[in-house]
Design an enzyme around this catalytic site. Structure first.
Site, PDB file in Angstrom:
ATOM      1  N   SER A  88      -9.530  30.829  21.996  1.00 48.12           N
ATOM      2  CA  SER A  88      -8.706  31.835  21.835  1.00 48.12           C
ATOM      3  C   SER A  88      -9.506  33.000  21.461  1.00 48.12           C
ATOM      4  O   SER A  88     -10.614  32.736  21.045  1.00 48.12           O
ATOM      5  CB  SER A  88      -7.558  31.762  20.991  1.00 48.12           C
ATOM      6  OG  SER A  88      -7.775  31.472  19.739  1.00 48.12           O
ATOM      7  N   LYS A  89      -8.951  34.198  21.443  1.00 50.60           N
ATOM      8  CA  LYS A  89      -9.906  35.580  21.033  1.00 50.60           C
ATOM      9  C   LYS A  89     -10.423  35.234  19.527  1.00 50.60           C
ATOM     10  O   LYS A  89     -11.467  35.739  19.242  1.00 50.60           O
ATOM     11  CB  LYS A  89      -8.817  36.633  20.999  1.00 50.60           C
ATOM     12  CG  LYS A  89      -9.464  38.107  20.901  1.00 50.60           C
ATOM     13  CD  LYS A  89     -10.146  38.591  21.889  1.00 50.60           C
ATOM     14  CE  LYS A  89     -10.581  40.134  21.762  1.00 50.60           C
ATOM     15  NZ  LYS A  89     -11.169  40.644  22.828  1.00 50.60           N
ATOM     16  N   ARG A  90      -9.613  34.616  18.662  1.00 50.83           N
ATOM     17  CA  ARG A  90     -10.093  34.663  17.174  1.00 50.83           C
ATOM     18  C   ARG A  90     -11.295  33.489  17.195  1.00 50.83           C
ATOM     19  O   ARG A  90     -11.985  33.600  16.205  1.00 50.83           O
ATOM     20  CB  ARG A  90      -8.885  33.892  16.500  1.00 50.83           C
ATOM     21  CG  ARG A  90      -8.777  32.469  16.442  1.00 50.83           C
ATOM     22  CD  ARG A  90      -7.607  32.105  15.670  1.00 50.83           C
ATOM     23  NE  ARG A  90      -7.573  30.546  15.562  1.00 50.83           N
ATOM     24  CZ  ARG A  90      -6.530  29.927  16.327  1.00 50.83           C
ATOM     25  NH1 ARG A  90      -6.051  30.471  17.355  1.00 50.83           N
ATOM     26  NH2 ARG A  90      -6.544  28.583  16.483  1.00 50.83           N
TER      27      ARG A  90
END
Length: 468
Positions: A238-240
């Site tokens: 994911s983005k993180r």
């Protein structure tokens, strides 16, 4: 098998992300290795979320990566007549049927099955009614109720799905639009796709697609379901974790060849080799070297690999890519020998093009800005004679070569009775404004004679202006 034909079918509901780029790369490499064809297809049937901006961003990202396509781009929204033709074939052959059950009725069927401890699914109420088309009706596939459907996969091996768990799924919505699985199979058939390489999150769709192939009397393609890319915490990327769009990595100063190299290593290997050129990958890629376990995305490894690709590139190649990053720093510079000389001095220390551009600014600014701490430490009254000697010996040089520069600074050392470090550090601050720079001789050659002497004299003016 004849000519290998693969496809990459992104949905234009956002930018191209790491997982999608890796899927595209695996398909592209396999066709380039085998002399096959790579087809680009835009699966834009989700019209509420699909945008032209996303389509353009996908094209832009693939082009930046150097992943070109042989056929397409095809758009599913322009192929509805083809889907309707195949849906009618399935109805006419008895492999599909019209259903007028409401969504509330279907929900009730699922609840009833769940209460009985069974898989919640449609119970086939309209299966044998021989209904004809009408408003609000869907078309369902007539799935087998016994036996199993086996997915033969060159990466994962065989996976068996009981047909009793594959309900009569919808292939055409009540508004006449095709469902995903139907559109995909029809596209792959009509485009001659015979090899499907995709993420293993699609494995759950594969038995349904196999039923459609069989219902249409078509030969199955070769399937290769590739394990997912996970974050460092083993959760879905994911983005993180850094799962940004491909264009963001470009803007962060990563090289396209480094991205290709890193992406392919997320699930594929060739012995212990880590560094691959584009040519290496095309020569060595194969499906049997794709691993069965998920891969972990690691920004540090990507950055380290990017640094190696920067070091391996020629200054001329890097110049084209670096100019936009210099422009963002407010520096307008033409491609040419001066830029390439500067790049050559920065290559060994640069991990990204952003870093390289930041480090290169001092070469092209008209005047350097002296860092207060560096100037206070190294540009003192005591350094003025050394700077004067250095400027004088450099002005006297007919040819500005490394050998002549070394001779000139040796003379300064002898005359000033100082070691090289005592001369080099004030000189570095005079030329760059800081205490950190490329090697002193390479840097001076890249700056050129006029700029070097001008900056030394400006530093002398600064020292002379200091209070006693």
């Amino acid at each position: 098998m004849d000519t290998i034909i693969t496809r990459f079918p992104p949905s234009p509901t956002g930018y191209l992300h790491i997982g999608g780029a890796r899927t595209a790369l695996f398909n592209w490499l396999y066709t380039r290795k085998t002399g096959g064809k790579f087809v680009l297809r835009i699966e834009d049937t989700d019209q509420a979320r699909s945008t032209k901006e996303s389509v353009d961003a996908i094209f832009e990202s693939l082009e930046w990566l150097g992943i070109d396509w042989d056929e397409g781009p095809f758009f599913q929204t322009r192929r509805y007549d083809i889907y309707k033709e195949y849906i009618q074939k399935l109805v006419d052959s008895g492999h599909a049927y019209y259903c007028n059950c409401t969504s509330e009725e279907v929900d009730a069927m699922r609840e009833e099955a769940r209460a009985a401890g069974k898989k919640p699914m449609y119970n086939g109420k309209c299966r044998d009614k021989n209904l004809t088309p009408g408003p609000g009706m869907v078309v369902r596939i007539k799935a087998p109720r016994t036996g199993s459907t086996v997915v033969e996969d060159v990466v994962k091996g065989n996976t068996s799905f009981p047909n009793s768990e594959l309900d009569d799924f919808i292939i055409q919505r009540s508004d006449g639009s095709p469902m995903y699985n139907l559109a995909v199979v029809v596209d792959d058939l009509t485009m001659g796709i015979n090899t499907i390489i995709r993420g293993d999150d699609h494995l759950v769709n594969t038995p349904k697609q196999i039923l459609l192939y069989k219902a249409l009397g078509a030969e199955l393609p070769l399937f290769a379901h590739v394990p997912m890319v996970l974050g460092s915490d083993k959760a879905r990327l994911s983005k993180r974790h850094g799962a940004m769009s491909v264009s963001e990595y470009r803007d962060m100063g990563y090289l396209p060849d480094a991205m290709l190299n890193y992406l392919v290593r997320l699930g594929w290997s060739f012995g212990d080799q880590e560094f691959f050129t584009r040519k290496d990958l095309i020569e060595k890629f194969s499906l049997d070297h794709i691993g069965k376990s998920p891969s972990m995305f690691d920004m540090d490894k990507l950055t380290a690999l990017n640094a190696k690709h920067i070091q391996a590139a020629t200054p001329k190649e890097l110049a084209v890519m670096l100019i936009p990053f210099l422009e963002k720093q407010g520096i307008a510079v033409a491609q040419g020998p001066a830029l390439e000389l500067a790049i050559e001095t920065l290559q060994p220390r640069s991990k990204t093009l952003v870093e390289m551009a930041q480090s290169a600014v001092f070469y092209f600014k008209e005047e350097v800005e002296l860092e207060e701490k560096a100037a206070k430490k190294f540009l003192k009254k005591a350094t003025l004679p050394t700077l004067e000697l250095t400027a004088g010996y450099m002005e006297a040089l007919d040819e500005f070569t490394q050998e002549n520069l070394e001779d000139a600074l040796k003379k300064v050392m002898e005359e000033a009775e100082l070691k090289f470090g005592k001369i080099a550090q004030p000189l570095r601050v005079a030329l760059t404004g800081t205490t950190v720079s490329p090697g002193i001789f390479e840097m001076i050659l890249a700056l050129g004679k006029n700029k070097t002497i001008h900056r030394i004299k400006k530093a002398m003016d600064y020292v002379e202006s200091l209070p006693e």
